[in-house]
Design a protein around this motif. Structure first.
Motif: not given
Ligand code: ADP
Length: 517
Positions: A449-451, A436-438, A465-471, A406-412, A455-459
């Motif tokens: 940090r992303i795990f 793997a994504d592009n 998103g809420t930053g819970i997916g990878l945790a 889902g993230n691989a599709l979202k962070y396009r 924790q999110r890297l974007h607004g």
């Molecule tokens: P969310 O997607 O809800 O923000 P996640 O825990 O899934 O939360 O991801 C944490 C952060 O990791 C994301 O906010 C994003 O910045 C970064 N991230 C996760 N997956 C990818 C990816 N495939 N490409 C780039 N950044 C990613």
């Protein structure tokens, strides 16, 4: 029977012992080849010791080391001192070195003889270097064994005491010195070791002395009895290791393991405390998020009601305030729902079972079909025959890969449609499944940090998103005893790797291509 004097002389000449006849002040009247080989003037070490051509010593002192001159002089004086004297002895080193490069040790004896009417001394020197060296080695070994902290006791093949070291006597301080116990039967040592009681807890049990001795004797005749631990009267732990040697001797070693035991005890206490506090924390997160939902639902529904009924009836500022409140409420609901989801992972504690990765990925792709179609994305997955069985909880695996894909599709990347590829490689500890994504990629500084939770890297404006997916993904992987990590090139794309334990299925259950690897 008469033997001719020259035969005697020839026999003397060939004796391995050094033989000399000297005057009272040590002048040599006659000597054999062995005595000549001891002389300082003798040929170097490489020469055969009884070389006939070696020059004869002028005095007996030339055959011994300089610091032994007095001892030799004294011995000759004692031998010749009184008419009754039968013989005198001394042990000293030779003037020349032996084959080891060290001086040889000789035991000398002297006795008076009549040499052509003169009262002379006959000296016989026996090489005892091997004995001396053996004694020195034994002394060194004893000293070494006395300086180790482990208590050591040795019994001979007939179960009598051979040796115990200083540490052994330090523990059994009432045990007599070794010299008094050497050769005594094994029972003597065991009986003495029991009174006064030095051991509080002993798996061989102490109450009946005879039964105890019988048990100890059985161990004495077992080639390698199991080690056991004791608790002593001083509150210390001892480990007892015993062994019968191939020749039937017996070695007992007792080591103080108190420090190790204390660390182990503390460690297991800490693990228990940690598990308990972890359990409490999880329980707290679950209860808190669960119980917060109800009042929050009430707040948001009344806010929404307020919005519906009074939109445009109050002034613009009031409308904006209500909109913010509704927004905030909805966001809080999502966060609490995520927290609840996170704390629910593993609560069911279903035991892991063989799960087909093919089935898991099929389900994930179905769940993500809308997201895939919307973005014009391409997702490739290996054919089912190349996908392994892993030991896992199927529902949690769907969740895990749905979050990652889902993230691989979202962070396009804004300039290209998403291309996502799933691949599988065997690892020493299971299977590695990579996604793997592009997309936009991740800076290395954020790999860990992303795990973390929330924790999110974007607004929210750029990517929802809420930053819970990878945790959640990490919690699932940890629960399965696996590993998860990311590799990425910012602006180019990311690869998420997950290692999961392989299911120990029979080869028949394995897809053909996997079984052959
Ligand atoms: P969310 O997607 O809800 O923000 P996640 O825990 O899934 O939360 O991801 C944490 C952060 O990791 C994301 O906010 C994003 O910045 C970064 N991230 C996760 N997956 C990818 C990816 N495939 N490409 C780039 N950044 C990613």
């Amino acid at each position: 029977m008469r033997v001719r004097p020259n035969v005697f002389q020839a026999m003397m000449e060939d004796l391995p012992q050094a033989v000399m006849v000297t005057t009272a002040d040590g002048m040599v009247l006659w000597c054999n080849a062995a005595a000549r080989s001891l002389c300082e003037k003798a040929r170097p070490d490489t020469a055969p010791p009884a070389e006939a051509s070696a020059p004869a010593p002028r005095t007996a002192f030339e055959t011994v080391a300089a610091d032994a001159h007095d001892a030799l002089r004294d011995m000759i004086a004692r031998a010749l001192g009184t008419p009754e004297t039968a013989s005198a002895h001394c042990r000293c080193t030779s003037a020349v070195t032996g084959p080891t490069g060290r001086p040889r040790w000789l035991d000398w004896s002297a006795a008076p003889v009549d040499w052509e009417g003169v009262r002379a001394a006959r000296l016989i020197g026996v090489d005892v270097t091997a004995d001396v060296d053996a004694n020195r080695d034994e002394r060194l070994l004893r000293e070494a064994l006395d300086s180790i902290p482990d208590a050591l006791v040795l019994f001979d093949t007939d179960d009598t005491v051979l040796f115990y070291n200083k540490a052994y006597r330090d523990f059994f301080w009432y045990m007599p010195p070794l010299e008094d116990m050497r050769g005594r039967p094994f029972e003597d040592v065991v009986r003495r070791s029991m009174a006064p009681p030095r051991v509080v807890a002993d798996p061989l049990a102490h109450s009946d002395p005879d039964a105890y001795i019988a048990k100890r004797r059985r161990r004495l005749h077992t080639p390698s009895p199991e080690p056991f631990e004791l608790f002593t009267a001083e509150g210390r732990w001892h480990l007892v290791r015993e062994r019968r040697t191939p020749e039937g001797r017996f070695i007992g070693i007792r080591s103080d393991i108190t420090d190790r035991k204390r660390v182990e005890e503390r460690l297991s206490e800490l693990v228990k405390e940690l598990a308990e506090s972890n359990r409490e924390l999880e329980q707290f997160a679950y209860v808190a998020s669960h119980d917060l939902q109800e009042p929050l639902r009430m707040v948001t529904s009344y806010l929404q009601l307020l919005q519906r009924r009074y939109a445009g009836k109050l002034d613009d500022t009031a409308d904006e305030f209500i909109r913010h409140a509704v927004d905030g409420g909805a966001r809080m609901q999502r966060l609490i729902q995520d927290l609840l989801d996170y704390s629910r992972i593993g609560r069911g504690k279903r035991p892991p079972a063989p799960v087909s990765m093919a089935a898991v990925l099929q389900q994930v792709l179905r769940n993500l079909s809308v997201a895939t179609a919307d973005g014009g994305a391409t997702v490739t997955v290996p054919g089912p025959e190349s996908l392994p069985l892993v030991l896992a909880d199927q529902g949690e695996l769907v969740r895990l890969f749905q979050n990652i894909i889902g993230n691989a599709l979202k962070y396009r990347h804004p300039e290209r449609p998403p291309v996502v590829a799933v691949s599988v490689t065997p690892e020493a500890d299971g299977w590695c499944i990579s996604v793997a994504d592009n997309g936009i990629g991740i800076e290395e500084a954020h790999y860990d940090r992303i795990f973390m939770i929330f924790q999110r890297l974007h607004g929210r404006e750029s990517y929802a998103g809420t930053g819970i997916g990878l945790a959640i993904a990490k919690k699932i992987v940890d629960r399965h005893g696996g590993r998860i990590w990311v590799e990425s090139q910012a602006g180019e794309g990311s690869s998420f790797h997950v290692v999961l334990p392989a299911a120990a299925a029979g080869e028949d259950d394995m897809p053909v291509t996997m079984a052959r690897r």
